[in-house]
Design a protein around this motif. Structure first.
Motif, PDB file in Angstrom:
ATOM      1  N   LYS B 100       8.968  41.374  24.164  1.00  0.00           N
ATOM      2  CA  LYS B 100       8.652  39.946  24.054  1.00  0.00           C
ATOM      3  C   LYS B 100       9.922  39.131  24.227  1.00  0.00           C
ATOM      4  CE  LYS B 100       4.662  40.162  21.079  1.00  0.00           C
ATOM      5  NZ  LYS B 100       4.160  40.075  19.749  1.00  0.00           N
ATOM      6  N   LYS B 101      11.005  39.594  23.613  1.00  0.00           N
ATOM      7  CA  LYS B 101      12.258  38.843  23.730  1.00  0.00           C
ATOM      8  C   LYS B 101      12.710  38.788  25.172  1.00  0.00           C
ATOM      9  CE  LYS B 101      15.952  40.533  21.839  1.00  0.00           C
ATOM     10  NZ  LYS B 101      17.164  40.799  21.105  1.00  0.00           N
ATOM     11  N   ALA B 102      12.650  39.938  25.849  1.00  0.00           N
ATOM     12  CA  ALA B 102      13.099  39.972  27.242  1.00  0.00           C
ATOM     13  C   ALA B 102      12.217  39.092  28.116  1.00  0.00           C
ATOM     14  CB  ALA B 102      13.102  41.412  27.753  1.00  0.00           C
ATOM     15  N   ALA B 103      10.885  39.160  27.866  1.00  0.00           N
ATOM     16  CA  ALA B 103       9.965  38.337  28.671  1.00  0.00           C
ATOM     17  C   ALA B 103      10.228  36.859  28.435  1.00  0.00           C
ATOM     18  CB  ALA B 103       8.522  38.684  28.303  1.00  0.00           C
ATOM     19  N   ALA B 104      10.460  36.508  27.155  1.00  0.00           N
ATOM     20  CA  ALA B 104      10.755  35.102  26.852  1.00  0.00           C
ATOM     21  C   ALA B 104      12.040  34.666  27.553  1.00  0.00           C
ATOM     22  CB  ALA B 104      10.878  34.911  25.344  1.00  0.00           C
ATOM     23  N   PHE B 105      13.001  35.578  27.619  1.00  0.00           N
ATOM     24  CA  PHE B 105      14.257  35.262  28.292  1.00  0.00           C
ATOM     25  C   PHE B 105      14.017  34.966  29.766  1.00  0.00           C
ATOM     26  CE2 PHE B 105      18.487  35.037  29.390  1.00  0.00           C
ATOM     27  CZ  PHE B 105      18.921  36.065  30.204  1.00  0.00           C
ATOM     28  N   VAL B 106      13.147  35.791  30.403  1.00  0.00           N
ATOM     29  CA  VAL B 106      12.867  35.572  31.826  1.00  0.00           C
ATOM     30  C   VAL B 106      12.207  34.215  32.020  1.00  0.00           C
ATOM     31  CG1 VAL B 106      11.556  36.374  33.795  1.00  0.00           C
ATOM     32  CG2 VAL B 106      12.586  38.016  32.272  1.00  0.00           C
ATOM     33  N   THR B 148      12.424  28.532  25.472  1.00  0.00           N
ATOM     34  CA  THR B 148      11.597  28.375  26.677  1.00  0.00           C
ATOM     35  C   THR B 148      10.742  27.133  26.594  1.00  0.00           C
ATOM     36  OG1 THR B 148      11.360  30.757  26.508  1.00  0.00           O
ATOM     37  CG2 THR B 148      10.106  29.658  28.220  1.00  0.00           C
ATOM     38  N   LEU B 149      10.083  26.965  25.422  1.00  0.00           N
ATOM     39  CA  LEU B 149       9.231  25.786  25.272  1.00  0.00           C
ATOM     40  C   LEU B 149      10.054  24.516  25.403  1.00  0.00           C
ATOM     41  CD1 LEU B 149       6.946  26.984  22.402  1.00  0.00           C
ATOM     42  CD2 LEU B 149       6.315  26.554  24.749  1.00  0.00           C
ATOM     43  N   ALA B 189      15.912  21.408  18.688  1.00  0.00           N
ATOM     44  CA  ALA B 189      16.114  20.925  20.056  1.00  0.00           C
ATOM     45  C   ALA B 189      14.783  20.810  20.785  1.00  0.00           C
ATOM     46  CB  ALA B 189      17.036  21.880  20.811  1.00  0.00           C
ATOM     47  N   THR B 190      13.888  21.806  20.563  1.00  0.00           N
ATOM     48  CA  THR B 190      12.585  21.758  21.234  1.00  0.00           C
ATOM     49  C   THR B 190      11.772  20.579  20.745  1.00  0.00           C
ATOM     50  OG1 THR B 190      12.692  24.146  21.132  1.00  0.00           O
ATOM     51  CG2 THR B 190      10.642  23.181  21.879  1.00  0.00           C
TER      52      THR B 190
END
Lengths: 312, 512
Positions: B100-106, B148-149, B189-190
């Motif tokens: 999940k972390k890696a996907a969120a990073f992408v 990401t958001l 920040a988001t």
């Protein structure tokens, strides 16, 4: 009679002629006379009616005159009343305007555009600004001092770490070290640090952990009050546990000089007796006291225990 | 072949795949390798490896893709074109946290470049994936999802609407309460990025009780967190009066005023923007800020910073002064005018100068007292110079002109008006002469000074069309003085006198 005779003599013809003539004349004139009579009668009737109408008109005029006078007077009375009312209202309004004017001026001057309130408000704003400015200056100074403190501590820890790494450059009796050149009036500060620092075998932890350097006596840190120490403590996010005590300290609990234990073992053999009797501790104490009273000029041990005795 | 040998073949293949992916990921962390990797077709290979059986290979492939996409917009476009995003998203719910972390990073790396890429992320279901990540326990996963958001929300209002529709806000607010600093920072920040678009979105954010949490975080010692918190609060309070009031009721002000002395520039700038947004709405809110000493703090802040950082402070002073004359007087009394003079002289950017000119016009435009204060601070020649300077931008010239107009119509401070007589163009000169014509008939000392300082001579030199307003004012001024004086100071009078001397013939008989 004469005329009758005349008529009979002349003849009937004349009579008939005259009769016919007069009849025909009468006949002719009948219509005219009739018209005339009608005319006269109509004229007379007209006069009668006219007189009647005149009479009626006169009376009607009188009635209308009286009526109109009546209503006009009523209207006039009404108009007078209205004019009086309007005058009164104007007067009241003018007076009301005066009151309202005074009231509005008063109200606006007191509540809406209060000059003194504005003056006070501006004075208060200035005062508050002054207070806030001084407060903020103090806060800034405090923060600056904190930061300076932190910087000084960092510098100091750095220096101590360097001293740890350079412990081998300490000057000995034979040979003065690099920082203690004979040409200097006094030793360099690093030299002093080297003298104070205790050598620890290097561990894997980086020197930013303050635990390795807890062996430094308090005198190395400059005159920092406790706030410095507290900041030190609060800055690290993870609590650092105190070092695990070395094996020697764990076993004995009290720091002892290297030769002490050997001396004790040699001099008090009875203490190493096996624990076979339930009262062996009291017996051992007894023996120790006897032994001590015999050897009065023994070293520290004796003094320590006699001091303890004195206190008891 | 025995079973073991067959399995060994598979194991070797797996090892080599893992090795390949990890090497590619390491190479991708250096910018110079990325072009080469892309040309070698790394994208397609990594896409294939994303669907691998072994989870660690999937994660490593995702990390490599993220680093590739992070490098530039073209790489991110390539990632999107290869249809990698749906692959990442569809199995996200079932995977473990590292994936999940890696996907969120992408997704973050893709979304950060532009609006088109962000909408691509949204359209392939990236938002639900991020919300699933936000429900995880691991703070790093949550942080990646929140970033990401934030990147998606930054670009436009429609994207932010879709983020909010996916139900991200309560989860973000929960992230604010977590103990990890980095997570709090990204959540703040988001939230700030979400709130900056429209009032409805801000309403939804505020309903989750965000303001109390943000205010609690003001006291934390972390600098970057403070930056984000103040930026979020200022975005919230900028939309409507109710929200600004809610922010004030949460007792932000004392802490905010203290933070104006923070050593970090951006914290101070964000506090100043917060105050500016609050002050914009109504006079009552401005009064709250003035009463708590905000003016002094902002003016000191202006003294200490340079450049674009000054802009929110200057705008705040302008808005405060615009509401009522009492507040404008408060600004003047808090030593605002010397500071604004310094701003005008020290700054070179035209938009900052324009906003300073606007603020000055708001301060000086109320009554005579204000205009005199502005004139005494020596601002009129500066404004005139800004207006006349051909190098100034149009906006600056317009603002300087409005400032001059509004102040000159009320100014009665003659010594400071006098220099303007000499330099001003005719449309400004009209106002200056009008002011003189109002004051001179009543004040004899001023008349004397006017004559001795050469003002009368200058007025005589002005050529104005008759029947214009300027001519009327000149006539009024001339009527204040006796005729001989006016004639004495009219231009060319010395010539006339000399001509008279030449024409005069002394009577010789009298001399004898």
């Amino acid at each position: 009679m004469a005329q009758l005779l005349k008529m009979k003599s002349k003849g009937l013809k004349e009579f008939r002629q005259q009769y016919l003539l007069r009849n025909s004349q009468a006949e002719e004139k009948r219509w005219q006379e009739h018209q005339a009579a009608t005319c006269i009668q109509s004229w007379f009737r007209a006069c009668k009616v006219h007189a009647y109408i005149r009479h009626l008109h006169k009376k009607a005029i009188i009635i209308q005159k009286i009526w109109r006078g009546f209503t006009a007077r009523a209207r006039f009375r009404q108009m007078v009343k209205e004019a009086y009312f309007i005058m009164k209202m104007n007067f009241y309004e003018e007076m009301a305007v005066r009151i309202q004017r005074r009231w509005r001026g008063f109200y606006v001057r007191k509540y809406v555009h209060n000059f003194y309130a504005r003056k006070n408000y501006l004075a208060e704003v200035s005062w508050k600004n002054k207070v806030i400015r001084s407060g903020l200056d103090e806060l800034e100074e405090l923060q600056k001092r904190e930061r300076d403190c932190l910087d000084v501590i960092k510098e100091q820890t750095n220096k101590v770490y360097q001293a740890h790494r350079l412990h081998h450059l300490l000057s000995t009796k034979q040979r003065p070290g690099i920082f203690n050149s004979p040409f200097r009036p006094g030793p360099h500060e690093t030299e002093l640090l080297l003298r104070q620092v205790k050598y620890h075998r290097p561990t894997r932890l980086t020197p930013s952990g303050k635990t390795c350097l807890l062996g430094i006596p308090d005198s190395t840190a400059p005159s920092l009050a406790s706030p410095g120490r507290n900041i030190l403590g609060t800055c690290s996010s993870r609590p650092i546990l105190p070092p695990i005590a070395s094996k020697k300290q764990m076993l004995l609990g009290v720091q002892k000089q290297p030769g002490e234990v050997w001396e004790q073992c040699v001099r008090c053999p009875d203490l190493m007796r096996l624990q076979s009797s339930y009262a062996h501790l009291e017996e051992a104490k007894h023996q120790l006291q006897q032994y001590k009273s015999m050897n009065i000029d023994n070293g520290m041990l004796f003094e320590q225990y006699t001091d303890a005795h004195m206190q008891n | 072949m025995s079973q073991r040998q067959i399995i060994q073949v598979f194991q070797e293949y797996q090892k080599s795949r893992l090795h390949f992916v990890q090497t590619v990921a390491d190479l991708a962390s250096r910018p110079q390798n990325i072009e080469i990797l892309h040309n070698a077709g790394a994208m397609a290979m990594l896409r294939a490896l994303l669907l691998d059986v072994v989870p660690s290979i999937q994660q490593a492939a995702a990390v490599a893709l993220g680093r590739l996409a992070n490098y530039s917009a073209e790489m991110a476009e390539a990632v999107v074109k290869e249809d990698i995003l749906p692959l990442l998203v569809h199995s996200l719910g079932l995977q473990n946290r590292l994936y999940k972390k890696a996907a969120a990073f992408v997704l973050r790396a893709v979304a950060k470049h532009s609006t088109g890429l962000s909408s691509a992320v949204v359209s392939c279901g990236g938002l639900d994936a991020m919300v699933i990540c936000l429900e995880e326990f691991d703070p790093l996963v949550k942080e990646a999802a929140a970033t990401t958001l934030g990147f998606i929300a930054r670009h436009s209002a429609t994207l932010t609407q879709s983020v909010v529709d996916a139900g991200a806000i309560p989860l973000l607010v929960m992230c604010l309460r977590e103990p990890e600093m980095a997570l709090k920072r990204t959540a703040a920040a988001t939230i700030s990025d979400i709130c900056k678009h429209t009032p409805e979105l801000t309403q939804m954010v505020v309903e989750c009780g965000t303001i109390t949490h943000l205010v609690q975080m003001i006291n934390s010692p972390d600098t970057k967190l403070k930056r984000q918190v103040f930026s979020a609060l200022s975005q919230i309070s900028k939309h409507t009066v109710t929200m600004a009031e809610m922010v004030i009721e949460a007792e932000v002000l004392p802490a905010a005023v203290a933070c104006l002395k923070h050593p970090d520039d951006h914290v101070r700038m964000n506090v100043a923007s917060l105050m500016k947004e609050i002050v914009k709405h109504t006079p009552e809110l401005s009064q709250v800020i003035v009463n708590s000493g905000g003016l002094a703090a902002v003016i000191d802040y202006l003294a200490e910073c340079r450049g674009d950082l000054r802009l929110p402070g200057i705008l705040m002073l302008g808005y405060v002064a615009a509401h009522s004359e009492k507040l404008a007087m408060a600004v003047v009394l808090s030593k605002g005018l010397p500071q604004l003079t310094l701003c005008l002289s020290q700054e070179h950017d035209h938009h900052i100068k324009a906003s300073t000119a606007w603020a000055i016009s708001q301060i000086g435009g109320h009554t005579t007292q204000h205009a005199n204060a502005v004139a005494k601070a020596g601002l009129l020649p500066k404004l005139l110079q800004l207006y006349m300077n051909t190098g100034s931008s149009e906006d600056l010239q317009i603002k300087a002109k409005t400032a001059l107009n509004s102040i000159l119509q009320r100014c009665t401070d003659l010594p400071s008006l006098q220099p303007l007589l000499f330099d001003a163009p005719s449309n400004i000169l009209k106002h200056v002469v009008c002011q003189f014509s109002k004051v001179l008939p009543h004040d004899s000392l001023a008349r004397r000074i006017f004559v001795t300082s050469g003002g009368l001579a200058k007025v005589q030199e002005i050529k104005a069309k008759s029947d214009s307003a300027l001519q009327k004012y000149i006539r009024v001024i001339n009527d204040c003085f006796p005729e001989e004086v006016v004639r004495y100071y009219s231009p060319g009078y010395s010539e006339i006198l000399l001509e008279k001397v030449e024409d005069y013939e002394p009577e010789i008989s009298k001399l004898k």
